[in-house]
Motif scaffolding. Structure first.
Motif, PDB file in Angstrom:
ATOM      1  N   TRP A  18       0.782  -1.104  -0.130  1.00  0.00           N
ATOM      2  CA  TRP A  18       0.000  -0.006  -0.068  1.00  0.00           C
ATOM      3  C   TRP A  18       1.041   1.325   0.079  1.00  0.00           C
ATOM      4  CZ3 TRP A  18      -3.498  -2.939  -1.477  1.00  0.00           C
ATOM      5  CH2 TRP A  18      -4.024  -3.922  -0.550  1.00  0.00           C
ATOM      6  N   ILE A  62       0.003  -1.609  -7.848  1.00  0.00           N
ATOM      7  CA  ILE A  62      -1.272  -2.159  -7.359  1.00  0.00           C
ATOM      8  C   ILE A  62      -2.282  -1.516  -7.921  1.00  0.00           C
ATOM      9  CG2 ILE A  62      -2.877  -2.899  -5.422  1.00  0.00           C
ATOM     10  CD1 ILE A  62      -0.320  -3.099  -3.656  1.00  0.00           C
ATOM     11  N   LYS A  63      -3.373  -2.095  -8.693  1.00  0.00           N
ATOM     12  CA  LYS A  63      -4.270  -1.445  -9.470  1.00  0.00           C
ATOM     13  C   LYS A  63      -5.506  -1.454  -8.413  1.00  0.00           C
ATOM     14  CE  LYS A  63      -7.084  -1.568 -13.659  1.00  0.00           C
ATOM     15  NZ  LYS A  63      -7.090  -2.683 -14.750  1.00  0.00           N
ATOM     16  N   LEU A  64      -6.065  -0.207  -8.118  1.00  0.00           N
ATOM     17  CA  LEU A  64      -7.192  -0.293  -7.129  1.00  0.00           C
ATOM     18  C   LEU A  64      -8.524  -0.350  -7.873  1.00  0.00           C
ATOM     19  CD1 LEU A  64      -5.864   2.357  -4.546  1.00  0.00           C
ATOM     20  CD2 LEU A  64      -5.698  -0.098  -4.519  1.00  0.00           C
ATOM     21  N   LEU A  65      -9.496  -0.256  -7.091  1.00  0.00           N
ATOM     22  CA  LEU A  65     -10.815  -0.526  -7.766  1.00  0.00           C
ATOM     23  C   LEU A  65     -11.373   0.368  -8.819  1.00  0.00           C
ATOM     24  CD1 LEU A  65     -13.609   0.025  -5.048  1.00  0.00           C
ATOM     25  CD2 LEU A  65     -11.572   1.375  -5.003  1.00  0.00           C
ATOM     26  N   ILE A  72      -9.831   3.047   5.957  1.00  0.00           N
ATOM     27  CA  ILE A  72      -9.100   1.779   5.932  1.00  0.00           C
ATOM     28  C   ILE A  72      -7.354   2.190   6.528  1.00  0.00           C
ATOM     29  CG2 ILE A  72      -8.285  -0.249   4.950  1.00  0.00           C
ATOM     30  CD1 ILE A  72     -10.951  -0.473   3.186  1.00  0.00           C
ATOM     31  N   ILE A  94     -16.165  -4.029   1.952  1.00  0.00           N
ATOM     32  CA  ILE A  94     -15.289  -3.499   1.368  1.00  0.00           C
ATOM     33  C   ILE A  94     -14.134  -3.139   2.738  1.00  0.00           C
ATOM     34  CG2 ILE A  94     -14.005  -1.637   0.530  1.00  0.00           C
ATOM     35  CD1 ILE A  94     -15.133  -3.320  -1.629  1.00  0.00           C
ATOM     36  N   GLN A  95     -15.110  -2.708   3.683  1.00  0.00           N
ATOM     37  CA  GLN A  95     -14.114  -2.225   4.948  1.00  0.00           C
ATOM     38  C   GLN A  95     -13.781  -3.445   5.535  1.00  0.00           C
ATOM     39  OE1 GLN A  95     -13.975   0.857   5.960  1.00  0.00           O
ATOM     40  NE2 GLN A  95     -13.003   0.377   7.841  1.00  0.00           N
ATOM     41  N   GLY A 155     -10.860  -4.779   4.168  1.00  0.00           N
ATOM     42  CA  GLY A 155      -9.347  -3.732   4.538  1.00  0.00           C
ATOM     43  C   GLY A 155      -8.662  -3.579   3.131  1.00  0.00           C
ATOM     44  N   GLY A 156      -7.580  -3.254   3.104  1.00  0.00           N
ATOM     45  CA  GLY A 156      -6.845  -2.850   2.008  1.00  0.00           C
ATOM     46  C   GLY A 156      -7.111  -3.885   0.766  1.00  0.00           C
ATOM     47  N   MET A 157      -7.214  -5.043   0.956  1.00  0.00           N
ATOM     48  CA  MET A 157      -7.346  -5.872  -0.293  1.00  0.00           C
ATOM     49  C   MET A 157      -8.888  -5.638  -0.948  1.00  0.00           C
ATOM     50  SD  MET A 157      -4.949  -8.046  -0.749  1.00  0.00           S
ATOM     51  CE  MET A 157      -5.942  -8.912  -1.936  1.00  0.00           C
ATOM     52  N   VAL A 213     -10.095  -2.922  -1.119  1.00  0.00           N
ATOM     53  CA  VAL A 213     -10.153  -1.963  -2.800  1.00  0.00           C
ATOM     54  C   VAL A 213      -9.207  -1.954  -3.813  1.00  0.00           C
ATOM     55  CG1 VAL A 213     -10.839   0.009  -0.632  1.00  0.00           C
ATOM     56  CG2 VAL A 213      -8.388  -0.490  -1.200  1.00  0.00           C
ATOM     57  N   THR A 214      -8.884  -3.509  -3.790  1.00  0.00           N
ATOM     58  CA  THR A 214      -7.777  -3.499  -4.994  1.00  0.00           C
ATOM     59  C   THR A 214      -8.685  -4.007  -6.260  1.00  0.00           C
ATOM     60  OG1 THR A 214      -7.522  -5.864  -4.429  1.00  0.00           O
ATOM     61  CG2 THR A 214      -5.902  -4.356  -3.689  1.00  0.00           C
ATOM     62  N   TRP A 215      -8.343  -4.058  -7.415  1.00  0.00           N
ATOM     63  CA  TRP A 215      -8.901  -4.299  -8.660  1.00  0.00           C
ATOM     64  C   TRP A 215      -8.808  -5.982  -8.839  1.00  0.00           C
ATOM     65  CZ3 TRP A 215     -10.949  -1.465 -12.705  1.00  0.00           C
ATOM     66  CH2 TRP A 215     -11.441  -1.907 -13.796  1.00  0.00           C
ATOM     67  N   SER A 221     -14.321  -6.196  -5.059  1.00  0.00           N
ATOM     68  CA  SER A 221     -14.652  -4.677  -5.585  1.00  0.00           C
ATOM     69  C   SER A 221     -15.393  -4.631  -6.572  1.00  0.00           C
ATOM     70  CB  SER A 221     -13.270  -4.031  -5.589  1.00  0.00           C
ATOM     71  OG  SER A 221     -12.469  -4.541  -6.893  1.00  0.00           O
TER      72      SER A 221
END
Lengths: 400, 381
Positions: free
Chosen positions: A159, A203-206, A381, B337-338, B341-343, B345-347, B352
């Motif tokens: 992150w 890391i690609k985010l949503l 988060i 999502i919450q 955690g971090g995972m 919000v990943t694509w 997500s």
């Protein structure tokens, strides 16, 4: 009881406003207003403009080249910054590693690192979280083994925001596994990113963006001079850092102007539709968010008042992060609702610098609303999830 | 009293479950979503061959004679699989109009072609300024000077799902009346290639495709009129109600998956030496997610039965279920999502993408607030 500002403070506000209206790169403000992403060059450029103005480090004392501003001045600055839609300082150098270096670092470290942070010659990033260590940061396992005059670092950080642009990273690493409390074996080190063994994987985010990264350290050598403070005390330094930043943590200024812009938008008849101002259900929600904001603003001002009269921040300051991020997300939801169907298009190229604005689908930045809503799920988060924040409040404030 | 599925519905459920389980894992879904058109032709053909596309058509039209319950059976499973194929556009929206109002010629040329997978279709009704009000149509269809046999259509349509792939676009246009009048709306079948049609297709945040369409003096003759002149509103409204029920079922499939995945994740994610599922603060929130799913599922059953019955009760049921799913979906999505955690919000992680589709559904065919407003209005309830 009053919140009137002194004449000096009023004059200071005018000075800051003039800075954003004239000296600050206007093309960068324009990009911000149009939701066009800033390039690395843009970020470096505006930080240097701030530096030239003497404002390279709003939160530092003057002896290290900072502004030496009072809490109230910092508050005014942040407010004007958000009012101008200006970007916020990249926190990793100036707000995070800088204060740790001038508080705990050696004279040599101060001379070596602080000027480049002030002038923004070095882009810093932060190596705290690991794949297995999120909320439970003290369980981190990236190791730094002492070997003569250097440490050998192995492990993975994740992150890591904007690491793709970074020159240096500050990390919490484990220098001793044989300790009674896990926190005691953690040290704070500075690592040059441009050396063998450091690899950065995006890391690609949503929302489709790659603002964070995973960083691997494979037998990375760092000289012992890059250890900050004492070995095994890194955890304590990290905590001190958190206590430094009580103000602005709630993002009050940002939320305030986002709500103002949203309210202004409700009077517009976009594409001939009935203005949102006629929609009482939406307007009630907007009004409720504005009440939340006012409460948050005054919680922050209470903290500010304590600090500026030389006292420690009161326990109420502990709620700023949770309440601030909740409001932030509430405002995101309102923008999505306001956009309706126009929240749905996923056309990132519309926000490229050379895309003609009038050919965008949706009005203004409507098609950014859902993407912002998605992206900002992170604010409850990161930096200690809101669950962790509540645990801390329960334990340290409520005494439960 | 019997709230269980009948044999045909069970077979249908089983057939969709098998397909999703065997041939439609998340990687496959992503591959389809990332392709240029945004879905798989082969998968779409399979849907047609397995008879899913004709589930809600009468036997006379070559279908199974299924109703709203059958539709929810399919859609809930599509939600679980996060299916991107254009079922909603072809079968529920365009198909919903055609099965109700098309004449025999139109049915054989358009409806049969659509459900057999040979013709891509959609329904263009939303406009840039219409918000969620279906009758708010400013696109005009002006008849020729001497006859009422030909029309010129002009105006803009917004967020037309499957608009980029559709070869036939059913356009709701105003032939008389004022902007928001229910009377005066006529439905036209317009080929995507007709002169004057400009279609701007784009991906949507949920990985699907939609389009903005502008019509500039597009010609239509009487053979393209679906149903009666000026009287398209009822049909349009019914097709959109079907679609609303369909996406609610889809959302319930998604919420169920998100709840299951969140529980599973929390059991495996160790922090502070214990799985995070051992924290009561999180347990209660997962119970609330589960409650939201099950309450929504119950209401969906009622809504499907009311839709079968028709009339004002159906109208009320649609507003109720879309309101419920809007509220529950946002809550379940955000909590999933919450807690990840971090995972979350990943694509990379499917969670997500479920969240994004749920969000999109929340904005389609009326938000929770909009539907609650309709229920609160004195002339509805």
């Amino acid at each position: 009881m009053n919140v009137t500002f002194s004449n000096e403070e009023i004059a200071f506000r005018a000075e800051v406003r003039a800075f954003f209206e004239t000296e600050f790169p206007q093309d960068i403000l324009e990009k911000q207003r149009l939701s066009i992403a800033l390039t690395r060059e843009d970020v470096v450029r505006w930080h240097k403009v701030a530096y030239k103005r003497g404002w390279g480090a709003p939160n530092w004392p003057t002896e290290h080249g900072g502004t030496g501003w009072t809490s109230v001045q910092k508050y005014i600055f942040a407010d004007e910054q958000a009012r101008a839609s200006a970007p916020v300082y990249l926190s990793f150098g100036v707000s995070m590693v800088g204060p740790i270096i001038y508080t705990f670092g050696t004279e040599q470290q101060k001379q070596r690192f602080l000027p480049d942070i002030l002038e923004f010659n070095t882009w810093w990033c932060q190596g705290y979280s690991e794949p297995g260590s999120g909320s439970d940061l003290a369980s981190l396992s990236t190791k730094a083994d002492l070997n003569g005059d250097h440490y050998v670092v192995n492990g993975t950080k994740t992150w890591t925001t904007l690491a793709q642009f970074a020159d240096w990273i500050f990390c919490l690493v484990r220098t001793n596994s044989d300790v009674a409390r896990r926190q005691e074996g953690i040290s704070f080190v500075l690592i040059d990113m441009k050396q063998p063994g450091v690899s950065v994987k995006p890391i690609k985010l949503l929302d489709g963006e790659c603002e964070v990264n995973e960083i691997h350290f494979d037998n990375v050598k760092i000289p012992v001079e890059n250890l900050v403070g004492e070995e095994g005390k890194g955890w304590t330094y990290g905590k001190v850092l958190l206590q430094h930043e009580r103000t602005n943590i709630a993002g009050v200024a940002n939320s305030k102007y986002r709500l103002e812009r949203l309210r202004a938008q409700t009077n517009e008849s976009i594409r001939g539709a009935t203005p949102l101002a006629n929609n009482s259900v939406f307007m009630r929600k907007l009004a409720a968010a504005e009440v939340e904001l006012k409460a948050l603003e005054y919680t922050e001002l209470r903290t500010l008042a304590s600090i500026s009269s030389g006292k420690a921040p009161g326990p109420e300051s502990s709620i700023l992060k949770v309440a601030g991020t909740e409001l932030h997300q509430q405002i995101d939801s309102l923008y999505v609702e306001a956009a309706g169907y126009y929240a749905l298009p996923f056309v990132p190229e519309q926000y490229d610098i050379d895309f003609p604005i009038d050919e965008r689908i949706g009005n203004g930045t409507q098609t950014k609303s859902a993407l912002s809503y998605f992206n900002h799920r992170k604010v409850s988060i990161f930096g200690g999830s809101n669950e962790i924040q509540k645990n801390i409040i329960a334990k340290h404030v409520l005494g439960i | 009293m019997d709230l269980s599925l009948n044999d045909v519905q069970m077979m249908l459920a089983d057939s969709v479950d098998k397909f999703i389980g065997n041939d439609y894992d998340f990687e496959t879904r992503q591959k389809y979503a990332d392709s240029k058109q945004g879905y798989s032709d082969a998968a779409w053909q399979t849907f047609a061959e397995l008879g899913w596309t004709s589930v809600t058509l009468s036997e006379d039209d070559g279908g199974f004679g299924g109703g709203p319950v059958d539709l929810t059976v399919v859609m809930e499973r599509f939600g679980r699989g996060l299916v991107v194929e254009p079922f909603l556009a072809n079968v529920v929206l365009a198909g919903g109009v055609l099965k109700r109002d098309a004449n025999a010629t139109q049915k054989s040329a358009w409806l049969l072609a659509a459900i057999s997978g040979e013709l891509q279709t959609t329904l263009a009704f939303t406009e840039p300024s219409s918000g969620y009000q279906i009758s708010d149509i400013t696109t005009t269809a002006v008849s020729g000077e001497d006859d009422d046999q030909s029309w010129q259509l002009s105006g803009s349509k917004a967020h037309v799902i499957n608009g980029g792939s559709a070869e036939l676009i059913i356009v709701a246009a105003r032939t008389s009346g004022e902007r928001r009048d229910k009377h005066g709306i006529t439905l036209f079948g317009i080929p995507a290639t007709a002169p004057g049609m400009t279609i701007r297709s784009y991906p949507t945040v949920d990985g699907l495709r939609a389009a903005e369409i502008s019509l500039d003096n597009v010609m239509a003759n009487h053979s393209q009129v679906i149903g009666k002149i000026d009287s398209g509103y009822e049909t349009l409204n019914s097709a959109v109600a079907d679609a609303t029920l369909a996406v609610c079922a889809e959302a319930i499939g998604i919420m169920t998956v998100l709840t299951e995945k969140t529980i599973e994740f929390s059991k495996g994610r160790v922090q502070f030496g214990v799985p995070i599922s051992s924290f009561q603060a999180l347990q209660h929130r997962m119970v609330e997610m589960y409650t939201a799913c099950e309450q929504s599922r119950s209401l969906l059953m009622w809504a499907a039965m009311m839709m079968h019955k028709g009339g004002p009760a159906a109208e009320q049921a649609i507003h109720s279920i879309k309101y419920q799913v809007g509220i529950a979906g946002k809550r379940v999505g955000e909590e999933a999502i919450q807690i990840h955690g971090g995972m979350g919000v990943t694509w990379e992680l499917d969670v997500s993408h479920y969240f994004k589709r749920l969000t999109a559904i929340g904005l389609m065919f009326g938000s929770a607030d909009w539907h609650l407003d309709q229920l609160a209005a004195p002339d509805v309830a």
